[in-house]
Design a protein around this motif. Sequence first.
Motif, PDB file in Angstrom:
ATOM      1  N   TRP A 234       0.781  -1.361   0.034  1.00 51.30           N
ATOM      2  CA  TRP A 234       0.029  -0.037  -0.098  1.00 51.30           C
ATOM      3  C   TRP A 234       0.955   1.308  -0.089  1.00 51.30           C
ATOM      4  O   TRP A 234       0.495   2.287  -0.763  1.00 51.30           O
ATOM      5  CB  TRP A 234      -0.948  -0.030   1.275  1.00 51.30           C
ATOM      6  CG  TRP A 234      -2.082  -0.777   1.081  1.00 51.30           C
ATOM      7  CD1 TRP A 234      -2.495  -2.046   1.714  1.00 51.30           C
ATOM      8  CD2 TRP A 234      -3.182  -0.728   0.060  1.00 51.30           C
ATOM      9  NE1 TRP A 234      -3.622  -2.648   1.191  1.00 51.30           N
ATOM     10  CE2 TRP A 234      -4.029  -1.973   0.392  1.00 51.30           C
ATOM     11  CE3 TRP A 234      -3.590   0.158  -0.802  1.00 51.30           C
ATOM     12  CZ2 TRP A 234      -5.434  -2.206  -0.483  1.00 51.30           C
ATOM     13  CZ3 TRP A 234      -4.599  -0.165  -1.716  1.00 51.30           C
ATOM     14  CH2 TRP A 234      -5.575  -1.152  -1.621  1.00 51.30           C
ATOM     15  N   THR A 237       2.288   1.863  -3.395  1.00 50.03           N
ATOM     16  CA  THR A 237       1.439   2.128  -4.348  1.00 50.03           C
ATOM     17  C   THR A 237       1.275   3.684  -4.125  1.00 50.03           C
ATOM     18  O   THR A 237       1.125   4.497  -5.128  1.00 50.03           O
ATOM     19  CB  THR A 237       0.016   1.415  -4.103  1.00 50.03           C
ATOM     20  OG1 THR A 237       0.389   0.033  -4.164  1.00 50.03           O
ATOM     21  CG2 THR A 237      -0.817   1.950  -5.295  1.00 50.03           C
ATOM     22  N   ARG A 290       3.130  -4.225 -15.185  1.00 50.59           N
ATOM     23  CA  ARG A 290       2.361  -3.030 -15.035  1.00 50.59           C
ATOM     24  C   ARG A 290       1.297  -2.938 -16.145  1.00 50.59           C
ATOM     25  O   ARG A 290       0.082  -2.460 -15.735  1.00 50.59           O
ATOM     26  CB  ARG A 290       3.398  -1.910 -15.125  1.00 50.59           C
ATOM     27  CG  ARG A 290       2.706  -0.398 -14.894  1.00 50.59           C
ATOM     28  CD  ARG A 290       3.571   0.669 -15.051  1.00 50.59           C
ATOM     29  NE  ARG A 290       4.652   0.626 -13.892  1.00 50.59           N
ATOM     30  CZ  ARG A 290       6.226   0.552 -14.053  1.00 50.59           C
ATOM     31  NH1 ARG A 290       6.366   0.122 -15.154  1.00 50.59           N
ATOM     32  NH2 ARG A 290       6.851   0.442 -13.048  1.00 50.59           N
ATOM     33  N   GLY A 294      -1.685  -3.349 -13.784  1.00 55.26           N
ATOM     34  CA  GLY A 294      -1.762  -2.024 -13.211  1.00 55.26           C
ATOM     35  C   GLY A 294      -0.559  -1.834 -11.908  1.00 55.26           C
ATOM     36  O   GLY A 294       0.202  -2.618 -11.761  1.00 55.26           O
ATOM     37  N   GLU A 295      -0.880  -0.756 -11.223  1.00 51.89           N
ATOM     38  CA  GLU A 295       0.280  -0.358 -10.253  1.00 51.89           C
ATOM     39  C   GLU A 295      -0.199  -0.665  -8.786  1.00 51.89           C
ATOM     40  O   GLU A 295       0.485   0.049  -7.896  1.00 51.89           O
ATOM     41  CB  GLU A 295       0.843   1.046 -10.388  1.00 51.89           C
ATOM     42  CG  GLU A 295       1.882   0.917 -11.816  1.00 51.89           C
ATOM     43  CD  GLU A 295       2.409   2.139 -12.019  1.00 51.89           C
ATOM     44  OE1 GLU A 295       3.603   2.413 -11.703  1.00 51.89           O
ATOM     45  OE2 GLU A 295       1.762   3.157 -12.192  1.00 51.89           O
ATOM     46  N   ASP A 296      -1.563  -1.141  -8.549  1.00 51.35           N
ATOM     47  CA  ASP A 296      -1.647  -1.636  -7.197  1.00 51.35           C
ATOM     48  C   ASP A 296      -0.514  -2.746  -6.779  1.00 51.35           C
ATOM     49  O   ASP A 296      -0.691  -3.927  -7.259  1.00 51.35           O
ATOM     50  CB  ASP A 296      -3.067  -2.232  -7.148  1.00 51.35           C
ATOM     51  CG  ASP A 296      -3.386  -2.601  -5.877  1.00 51.35           C
ATOM     52  OD1 ASP A 296      -2.653  -2.876  -4.871  1.00 51.35           O
ATOM     53  OD2 ASP A 296      -4.655  -2.616  -5.494  1.00 51.35           O
ATOM     54  N   ARG A 298       0.036  -4.848  -4.626  1.00 58.59           N
ATOM     55  CA  ARG A 298      -0.628  -5.982  -4.202  1.00 58.59           C
ATOM     56  C   ARG A 298      -0.538  -7.107  -5.443  1.00 58.59           C
ATOM     57  O   ARG A 298      -0.245  -8.280  -5.308  1.00 58.59           O
ATOM     58  CB  ARG A 298      -1.887  -5.962  -3.664  1.00 58.59           C
ATOM     59  CG  ARG A 298      -1.929  -5.249  -2.289  1.00 58.59           C
ATOM     60  CD  ARG A 298      -3.355  -4.940  -1.662  1.00 58.59           C
ATOM     61  NE  ARG A 298      -4.188  -4.410  -2.859  1.00 58.59           N
ATOM     62  CZ  ARG A 298      -5.605  -4.646  -2.965  1.00 58.59           C
ATOM     63  NH1 ARG A 298      -6.270  -5.212  -2.057  1.00 58.59           N
ATOM     64  NH2 ARG A 298      -6.295  -3.812  -3.786  1.00 58.59           N
TER      65      ARG A 298
ATOM     66  N   SER B  91      -0.580   3.963 -13.345  1.00 55.88           N
ATOM     67  CA  SER B  91      -1.467   2.925 -13.889  1.00 55.88           C
ATOM     68  C   SER B  91      -2.412   2.449 -12.624  1.00 55.88           C
ATOM     69  O   SER B  91      -2.452   1.164 -11.981  1.00 55.88           O
ATOM     70  CB  SER B  91      -0.898   1.747 -14.379  1.00 55.88           C
ATOM     71  OG  SER B  91       0.031   1.886 -15.429  1.00 55.88           O
ATOM     72  N   LEU B  92      -3.273   3.466 -12.140  1.00 54.88           N
ATOM     73  CA  LEU B  92      -4.179   3.034 -11.175  1.00 54.88           C
ATOM     74  C   LEU B  92      -5.616   3.713 -11.549  1.00 54.88           C
ATOM     75  O   LEU B  92      -5.742   4.433 -12.295  1.00 54.88           O
ATOM     76  CB  LEU B  92      -3.716   3.804  -9.942  1.00 54.88           C
ATOM     77  CG  LEU B  92      -2.616   3.275  -9.111  1.00 54.88           C
ATOM     78  CD1 LEU B  92      -2.139   4.247  -7.971  1.00 54.88           C
ATOM     79  CD2 LEU B  92      -2.882   1.972  -8.678  1.00 54.88           C
ATOM     80  N   VAL B 100      -5.870   4.062  -1.875  1.00 51.21           N
ATOM     81  CA  VAL B 100      -4.631   3.758  -1.130  1.00 51.21           C
ATOM     82  C   VAL B 100      -4.365   5.084  -0.208  1.00 51.21           C
ATOM     83  O   VAL B 100      -3.677   4.874   0.805  1.00 51.21           O
ATOM     84  CB  VAL B 100      -3.453   3.937  -2.184  1.00 51.21           C
ATOM     85  CG1 VAL B 100      -3.454   5.280  -2.865  1.00 51.21           C
ATOM     86  CG2 VAL B 100      -2.166   3.527  -2.088  1.00 51.21           C
TER      87      VAL B 100
END
Lengths: 353, 261
Positions: A234, A237, A290, A294-296, A298, B91-92, B100
């Motif tokens: 977290w 991110t 990515r 994506g870029e979470d 987790r 990229s979110l 977050v």
Amino acid sequence: MTVQAPGGAPALAAHDRRVRRRLAILLLLAAIALCGFVLDVSTGPANLAPGQVLRALLDPGGVGRGLASIVWDVRLPIALLALGVGAALSLAGAEMQTVLDNPLASPFTLGMSSAATFGAALAIVLDLSVPGVPQGWLISVNAFLFALLSAMLLQMLARLRGIAGPETIVLFGIALLFSFNALVALIQFVASEQALQQLVFWTLGSLSRASFDKAGAVALVIAVTLPLSVASSWQLTALRLGEERAASFGVPVGRLRFFALARISLLTGTAVAFVGVIGFVGLIGPHIARLLVGEDHRFFLPGSVLAGAALMAFASVASKIIVPGVLIPVGIVTALVGIPAFLAIVLTSGRRG
Amino acid sequence: MSGLRIRGLSAGYRGREVVRSLDLEGIAPGTVTALVGPNAAGKSTLLRAMAGLIPASGSVVLDGEDLLALDLDARSARIGFMPQSLPHRVSLSVFESVLVALKASGGAGRMDPRARVMAALDRVDLGDLANEPLDRLSGGQRQLASLAQAIVREPRLLLLDEPTSALDLGHQFAVMSMARSLAEAGGIVIVVLHDLVLAARWADRVAVLRRGALRAFGPADDVLTPEVFADTWAVRGRLMRSPLGVPYLDVDAIGRDTPPE
């Protein structure tokens, strides 16, 4: 200050679908890495069918001694080390791109591989190493120590309050890269022909010196670092939204960067020590992850691990079949395998819109 | 002791002091305060120092508690901060970018985080775009997403650094009226603005900063005088009101030496 009563059930459902899709993609990546692994064990001078390989893996006593020996003694260490090194370098690259806020960062941007090469060169050419290290481990131990040394230099810089933004760290890393490259060139200049050849071979990156010990060491380092990385997911991110914003969310940015760099140096040092310089995986593995999940973090961190492992497994396969009967150093092949995979994903994800 | 009180606050970067022992007292709960001043007056630095993002000395007391003495977790639960710069190439999804903000540290409370995220997004009118990639939003929408990240923890003190800079007229109106309604729910909103008309229109109090110190503080009509325009912005100007009470600026000459009428 209070916010109004919650609504938006369809939006939450869409979010949940996205989470499930990402889990499915992670499973798919794992399956691809596993296929690459089986294919890697199957490929070689004695061509084996994947079915035979699976039988030999699952029941070594039930197949002929020759087959069991090829699979277990020759190919399995290489295939396992390929998976481990790919996973380690890609995880290191993913964390590095996040904490340095730079999509071009990889374990090589910071000069860690050049430092490792310098350590290896000292061992190969000048026979210099730490006293008491067995002869067979000289090069690996030296490479590891110098990769750690370069990481520690970076850490010292990162601890300097007020100076060490991500840009400064990247610039310092590039300076390290060129410094160690110059030192390696200097050693090459004075090296004997035989030592020079050995050093060049080392810098090309090769899985040919694989063993269960080495694969185990890489696996151990991943087993220690990955849970710590995921536990910070977290916070990592949050860092993608900008350092200031992350700090306002309560993220201790300096500490986060310090421990990430520590993990990165351990992962890179171990991987490079055993296989030499393998450039492309640490850069492209995270980019593939990515694009897919994506870029979470987790999902991004495990995705990078799996993408890196799969890339290296297929690179290892390619290194055996490009010139039949010749094992080309895998460092040469990673880019050749990685670039088409990367382009394919960029193009298809662009179409998906 | 409710409200916000700043005493002797000094802050800067690498030994260069930008805000110099600044005092600002009497910011009441339920109000919006606009921080205005020329470039390099220390507005953003003051905001960052209050948020604990840069080293600072002095005290920033909110409801009897010195914010500068709190640890990160406690501070992030009390303060929402919206930086000037927007993230790019991330990229979110919009939803994830707000989730977050809630999950990145402890002290986020017990209520279902997903429901809180949706509530914050609905508040800034982005509920329908929750699952869009952040990168695909317009500049104005990204600024609203940034606002949602700042309010999702329901902070008592909301610090906004030029929240309207990338916005068209309609979105400027939307953001400022949102700041007002957040304040009316009992919080304190401090917003850095370059647009003095927006400040006069939406803020209860205006704090004018000049060279790192407080030049004037009070209701816009008392503060934005020809003298303040002359020595702060080096222009001849004044704040006017239309017959309906809508503020506008009358600026007709540039130069510090221009005497006020």
